[in-house]
Design a protein around this motif. Sequence first.
Motif, PDB file in Angstrom:
ATOM      1  N   SER A   1      18.678  34.019  31.032  1.00 33.13           N
ATOM      2  CA  SER A   1      17.939  32.763  31.046  1.00 33.13           C
ATOM      3  C   SER A   1      18.238  31.978  29.770  1.00 33.13           C
ATOM      4  CB  SER A   1      16.451  33.062  31.191  1.00 33.13           C
ATOM      5  OG  SER A   1      15.742  31.876  31.398  1.00 33.13           O
ATOM      6  N   ASP A   2      17.588  30.799  29.659  1.00 33.49           N
ATOM      7  CA  ASP A   2      17.932  29.910  28.560  1.00 33.49           C
ATOM      8  C   ASP A   2      17.055  30.122  27.331  1.00 33.49           C
ATOM      9  OD1 ASP A   2      19.814  28.872  30.155  1.00 33.49           O
ATOM     10  OD2 ASP A   2      18.939  26.879  30.365  1.00 33.49           O
TER      11      ASP A   2
ATOM     12  N   THR B   1      10.621  36.025  31.920  1.00 31.04           N
ATOM     13  CA  THR B   1       9.614  35.850  30.865  1.00 31.04           C
ATOM     14  C   THR B   1       9.529  34.383  30.450  1.00 31.04           C
ATOM     15  OG1 THR B   1      11.155  36.265  29.076  1.00 31.04           O
ATOM     16  CG2 THR B   1      10.110  38.187  30.056  1.00 31.04           C
ATOM     17  N   PHE B   2       8.505  34.072  29.683  1.00 31.22           N
ATOM     18  CA  PHE B   2       8.235  32.675  29.337  1.00 31.22           C
ATOM     19  C   PHE B   2       9.220  32.115  28.313  1.00 31.22           C
ATOM     20  CE2 PHE B   2       3.830  34.177  30.429  1.00 31.22           C
ATOM     21  CZ  PHE B   2       3.829  33.581  31.676  1.00 31.22           C
ATOM     22  N   ALA B   3       9.532  30.843  28.462  1.00 36.11           N
ATOM     23  CA  ALA B   3      10.425  30.167  27.521  1.00 36.11           C
ATOM     24  C   ALA B   3       9.667  29.743  26.266  1.00 36.11           C
ATOM     25  CB  ALA B   3      11.056  28.946  28.177  1.00 36.11           C
ATOM     26  N   LEU B   4       8.335  29.681  26.369  1.00 36.74           N
ATOM     27  CA  LEU B   4       7.524  29.318  25.208  1.00 36.74           C
ATOM     28  C   LEU B   4       6.857  30.576  24.671  1.00 36.74           C
ATOM     29  CD1 LEU B   4       5.814  26.058  26.499  1.00 36.74           C
ATOM     30  CD2 LEU B   4       8.057  26.376  25.447  1.00 36.74           C
TER      31      LEU B   4
ATOM     32  N   PHE C   1       3.645  18.835  26.395  1.00 39.61           N
ATOM     33  CA  PHE C   1       3.979  19.426  25.102  1.00 39.61           C
ATOM     34  C   PHE C   1       4.948  18.501  24.383  1.00 39.61           C
ATOM     35  CE2 PHE C   1       3.160  23.499  27.429  1.00 39.61           C
ATOM     36  CZ  PHE C   1       2.167  23.990  26.608  1.00 39.61           C
TER      37      PHE C   1
ATOM     38  N   ARG D   1      12.999  25.368  35.169  1.00 46.26           N
ATOM     39  CA  ARG D   1      11.673  25.393  34.544  1.00 46.26           C
ATOM     40  C   ARG D   1      11.201  24.013  34.113  1.00 46.26           C
ATOM     41  NH1 ARG D   1      10.717  30.848  31.587  1.00 46.26           N
ATOM     42  NH2 ARG D   1      12.514  32.005  32.340  1.00 46.26           N
TER      43      ARG D   1
ATOM     44  N   GLY E   1      10.476  38.619  24.879  1.00 47.16           N
ATOM     45  CA  GLY E   1       9.914  38.616  26.236  1.00 47.16           C
ATOM     46  C   GLY E   1      10.133  39.955  26.918  1.00 47.16           C
TER      47      GLY E   1
ATOM     48  N   VAL F   1      16.444  28.054  23.358  1.00 48.85           N
ATOM     49  CA  VAL F   1      16.628  26.703  22.832  1.00 48.85           C
ATOM     50  C   VAL F   1      16.818  26.752  21.319  1.00 48.85           C
ATOM     51  CG1 VAL F   1      15.666  24.375  22.704  1.00 48.85           C
ATOM     52  CG2 VAL F   1      15.091  25.838  24.646  1.00 48.85           C
TER      53      VAL F   1
ATOM     54  N   PHE G   1      15.781  22.043  28.264  1.00 47.05           N
ATOM     55  CA  PHE G   1      14.317  22.065  28.334  1.00 47.05           C
ATOM     56  C   PHE G   1      13.726  20.924  27.514  1.00 47.05           C
ATOM     57  CE2 PHE G   1      14.280  27.003  28.879  1.00 47.05           C
ATOM     58  CZ  PHE G   1      14.742  26.851  30.163  1.00 47.05           C
TER      59      PHE G   1
ATOM     60  N   GLU H   1       4.273  26.975  32.175  1.00 46.46           N
ATOM     61  CA  GLU H   1       5.618  26.680  32.654  1.00 46.46           C
ATOM     62  C   GLU H   1       5.784  27.191  34.077  1.00 46.46           C
ATOM     63  OE1 GLU H   1       8.620  29.452  30.597  1.00 46.46           O
ATOM     64  OE2 GLU H   1       7.070  29.186  29.113  1.00 46.46           O
TER      65      GLU H   1
ATOM     66  N   ALA I   1       9.763  27.100  21.359  1.00 42.82           N
ATOM     67  CA  ALA I   1      10.597  27.561  22.472  1.00 42.82           C
ATOM     68  C   ALA I   1      11.362  28.765  21.952  1.00 42.82           C
ATOM     69  CB  ALA I   1      11.540  26.466  22.916  1.00 42.82           C
ATOM     70  N   ARG I   2      11.567  29.767  22.787  1.00 40.11           N
ATOM     71  CA  ARG I   2      12.195  31.004  22.319  1.00 40.11           C
ATOM     72  C   ARG I   2      13.635  30.748  21.869  1.00 40.11           C
ATOM     73  NH1 ARG I   2      12.417  33.558  28.361  1.00 40.11           N
ATOM     74  NH2 ARG I   2      13.944  32.102  29.190  1.00 40.11           N
TER      75      ARG I   2
ATOM     76  N   PHE J   1       7.431  22.201  32.111  1.00 45.36           N
ATOM     77  CA  PHE J   1       6.367  22.629  31.191  1.00 45.36           C
ATOM     78  C   PHE J   1       5.197  21.650  31.235  1.00 45.36           C
ATOM     79  CE2 PHE J   1      10.529  23.915  29.877  1.00 45.36           C
ATOM     80  CZ  PHE J   1      10.384  25.242  29.534  1.00 45.36           C
TER      81      PHE J   1
ATOM     82  N   VAL K   1       5.000  36.016  37.219  1.00 49.12           N
ATOM     83  CA  VAL K   1       5.822  35.393  36.189  1.00 49.12           C
ATOM     84  C   VAL K   1       5.325  35.826  34.812  1.00 49.12           C
ATOM     85  CG1 VAL K   1       6.676  33.210  35.296  1.00 49.12           C
ATOM     86  CG2 VAL K   1       6.078  33.394  37.698  1.00 49.12           C
ATOM     87  N   GLY K   2       6.260  36.076  33.906  1.00 50.08           N
ATOM     88  CA  GLY K   2       5.871  36.394  32.540  1.00 50.08           C
ATOM     89  C   GLY K   2       5.887  37.890  32.289  1.00 50.08           C
ATOM     90  N   HIS K   3       5.554  38.242  31.028  1.00 54.45           N
ATOM     91  CA  HIS K   3       5.702  39.635  30.640  1.00 54.45           C
ATOM     92  C   HIS K   3       4.623  40.547  31.194  1.00 54.45           C
ATOM     93  CE1 HIS K   3       3.355  37.599  27.476  1.00 54.45           C
ATOM     94  NE2 HIS K   3       2.619  38.678  27.549  1.00 54.45           N
TER      95      HIS K   3
ATOM     96  N   PHE L   1       2.156  28.985  22.673  1.00 51.31           N
ATOM     97  CA  PHE L   1       3.065  27.873  22.965  1.00 51.31           C
ATOM     98  C   PHE L   1       3.490  27.129  21.696  1.00 51.31           C
ATOM     99  CE2 PHE L   1      -0.183  28.080  26.450  1.00 51.31           C
ATOM    100  CZ  PHE L   1       0.595  28.816  27.318  1.00 51.31           C
TER     101      PHE L   1
END
Lengths: 589, 508
Positions: free
Chosen positions: A478-479, A414-417, B277, B355, A457, A481, B251, B369, A450-451, B357, B478-480, A447
């Motif tokens: 995953s990471d 899933t996205f980090a943002l 960003f 990753r 997600g 922040v 990041f 991303e 950051a998560r 961005f 990628v993504g949800h 956006f």
Amino acid sequence: MPTVSVKRDLLFQALGRTYTDEEFDELCFEFGLELDEITSEKEIISKEQGSIKAAGASDVVLYKIDAPANRYDLLCLEGLVRGLQVFKERIKAPVYKRVMPDGKIQKLIITEETAKIRPFAVAAVLRNIKFTKGRYDSFIELQEKLHQNICRKRALVAIGTHDLDTLSGPFTYTAKRPSDIKFKPLNKTKEYTACELMNIYKTDNHLKQYLHIIENKPLYPVIYDSNGVVLSMPPIINGDHSRITVNTRNVFIECTGTDFTKAKIVLDIIVTMFSEYCEKQFTVEAAEVVFPNGKSYTFPELAYRKEIVRADLINKKVGIRETPENLAKLLTRMYLKSEVIGDGNQIEIEIPPTRADIIHACDIVEDAAIAYGYNNIQMTLPKTYTIANQFPLNKLTELLRHDMAAAGFTEVLTFALCSQEDIADKLGVDISATKAVHISNPKTAEFQVARTTLLPGLLKTIAANRKMPLPLKLFEISDIVIKDSNTDVGAKNYRHLCAVYYNKNPGFEIIHGLLDRIMQLLDVPPGEDKAGYVIRASEGPAFFPGRCAEIFARGQSIGKLGVLHPDVITKFELTMPCSSLEINIEPFL
Amino acid sequence: MADGPVAELLLRRLEASDGGLDSADLAAELGVEHQAVVGAVKSLQALGKVIEAELRSTKRWELTSEGEEIAQEGSHEARVFRSIPPEGLAQSELMRLPSGKVGFSKAMSNKWIRVDKSTADGPRVFRVVDSMEDDVQRRLQMVQWGQAEKLGEKERSELRKRKLLAEVTLKTYWVSKGSAFSTSISKQETELSPEMISSGSWRDRPFKPYNFLAQGVLPDSGHLHPLLKVRSQFRQIFLEMGFTEMPTDNFIESSFWNFDALFQPQQHPARDQHDTFFLRDPAEALQLPMDYVQRVKRTHSQGGYGSQGYKYTWKLDEARKNLLRTHTTSASARVLYRLAQKKPFTPAKYFSIDRVFRNETLDATHLAEFHQIEGVVADHGLTLGHLMGILREFFSKLGITQLRFKPAYNPYTEPSMEVFSYHPGLKKWVEVGNSGVFRPEMLLPMGLPENVSVIAWGLSLERPTMIKYGINNIRELVGHKVNLQMVYDSPLCRLDAKPRPPPTQEAA
């Protein structure tokens, strides 16, 4: 990468031969260009506005060619042709000369009011030029390309070109209050004040993008001639009085800006490209610019610089074995006139004013390699002997994710943002409590931050997959922040592991069992002692009261597990009970 | 015991018959659905050579439901004719009869009736003839009695057009005795059981054969994400080639490490709000290595290390601005800076996959991303030929052998080259990566020795994955919004394996 569009037939005429599309594509590739598209005005209009609007448009074939972002000399037909002809050794690179006028030199005087808004200006004259429709269009197009690229959308440099015969010098570059500037701009039939113009151009599709450069300044830059005629109000618009046409014979060029180096480069490019059409080919008439401190300079600079590079350096950097003479020949083909000097191993290279991109010997090495042909270079393996190591955190992650899948859970990515709402409101937390880093210029709410947790997600992934058979068992490693003033940038990543179980029953025992399994894999035994792990009743806004526990391992809190609060489930557009687990895995390194 | 009563009856009849019997006839005789007999035939067939069954198809004419009604009640036109009394009938009233509309026009064209429009209370219908012959009914009755062959081709086709008659194909079996024919068939066991094993009864029992064409039951299992499977393979390739993994778990980066350290000027378009960003909080980096920063500043603004520099006013504030890293090359810069501090210099090979961005316009192939793959080699005397050589090895591990190199421009590499590979499916050269030699203006301020070159290349993880798994929209990967079924179904990632041949077009 800037794209130049040229008429194919004009290009071939200038190159003195025709090519098939494939041949020309090949030539471009070799030279570092890219034939991006073969099209026509008609095709472009019909693609953008429909075939009806395109009815009357020209179907002359256009080549759209991508040029490297630092080669400003290839942004027009003239420059492309010159570059390719020299590359193919059909012509020698012309020598550009600055000449003094027969009569009085044109003078541009900069007043000190410009200092705070746009302090630099340079100027030159193209004398006895002969435009045709094609040349004129190319002249205008080049200015536009320069404005978009090196000039950074006119913020760094703006170009004004004028019919010198309608003006009388000396010229003054100054800055005035917008209400005190009044003139008839290009393409308008009457005079406006600068304030009025800024308003009018707010709806102008082309000009509105430049307004912000001066909009909020107390003074606007403006150039006058000795009779008070406005040449231009840079970087927005030129005056109508001095507009150039196909019939213009003497062109006064001024470039104003905030970056002196770039202004000089831009002026050099314009005059080198179009002095080709002057009566005395490749000569440019000098103009004098007087700065507020009284110092005066002559432009264009048209500086030729000499560099000396050893032939064996070029050979060593490229991985070839060419004689110095051959290398000099290769460089000459790249518009860099070169000859062997001194001990016979030194090459003297003359860098012309068109090649502002050459700032180091490595740029010269690259040109030698291009002329040699990248694809002719012998490939060899470096003898660099090294022992590989994995980054320990990634190594642990790789091992864990395989066993998570073996435990029946499916990995998602899933996205980090995400939005503030995802990590705060939807989880029943206040955003200020999340220690999230905030993005200043998000285009959409997706956006904003950051998560700080992986859970949103995963829940969004379930929401997008509600049609899948139950139960859904998902995980991600995953990471996330978190703001942290102990790091150099003020924020730090943490590697999290998150898993969710979504079914008709909450399945706490399944998520709990997964935690037991993870601890087994990490060789952490259950128990209160320092080496072990234990879970203790806890609470959290994201969890159903009484159904949440905090996880302690090796003496520290590493995360929580529990049954999600019905409000959280609803806010993520879910309908079934769900239990989750999220831990930081970094303590287990 | 046979497999049910029908099968048993079938075997008895077959024993008594000479030659064989037809499944449809048997169904009629037994008074059961034809399908029941077909079921019995199939179950007996499964036993081996007990019976032989040959599929036969016969065509026969059958009445439609409307046809059956007419065979019994007479045609619509006949019914209309019969309903008209000698004194006639108002047309409007006639039309209200069930057969009125169809029957009226047919009866008119048969000239059995006429319409008188001169009567006072609207048109009236009268008989023209006293009696008539209802041919339609007669013909349909013939079909009912199984005499359809006696009708002419034309007569049949007319009835078919009126949807009274239909031709149906009947699939029947001609059943005969097989080489192992027997009327006493014992019930087959479906599965082996523990009792059979302990008692040994499995020795005397026949077992029902398996249908090996059926699909198995998929195991309950977890799955790895396809993009991350590809990531694992790329890690593996780098490790096989002796590359050490760089830390990339940050990041958030300062503009300094993301741009300035890479000799990317402060007015470069990539540093625009439209592309990157930036952070509001924490907006600025707290610490920068100030000695090094000074060297970077000088190189940008005045040049040095053999460079002309960019000749502009370099601003520390600009370098402090925090952002979401736009490439992992920022992490490479940190690692190379650390390498430069180690004396004496030791050659190194590094890689990372993580990753990055971009504040870009999003479309089917671009997300804000994505993952960048980067490889870096630092050693004395590296050449462009070395870069190409290592790229050849790297890409051949991905199953890509046809490579071509195009001159390109990157702000921090010179020479730079884009890597193209020939795509046999698209029948053209496609860009697969970007590469180059890091500029001395980037390396020397770090403190690396002058004769050390650093070659590097990069590519995105998503693009080869989309090509590998045939995915056109990046959001499906990628993504949800990912389709979990796709995750469940995705095969192993073997980058060097030959792609599966496209499914051959089957004839419809």
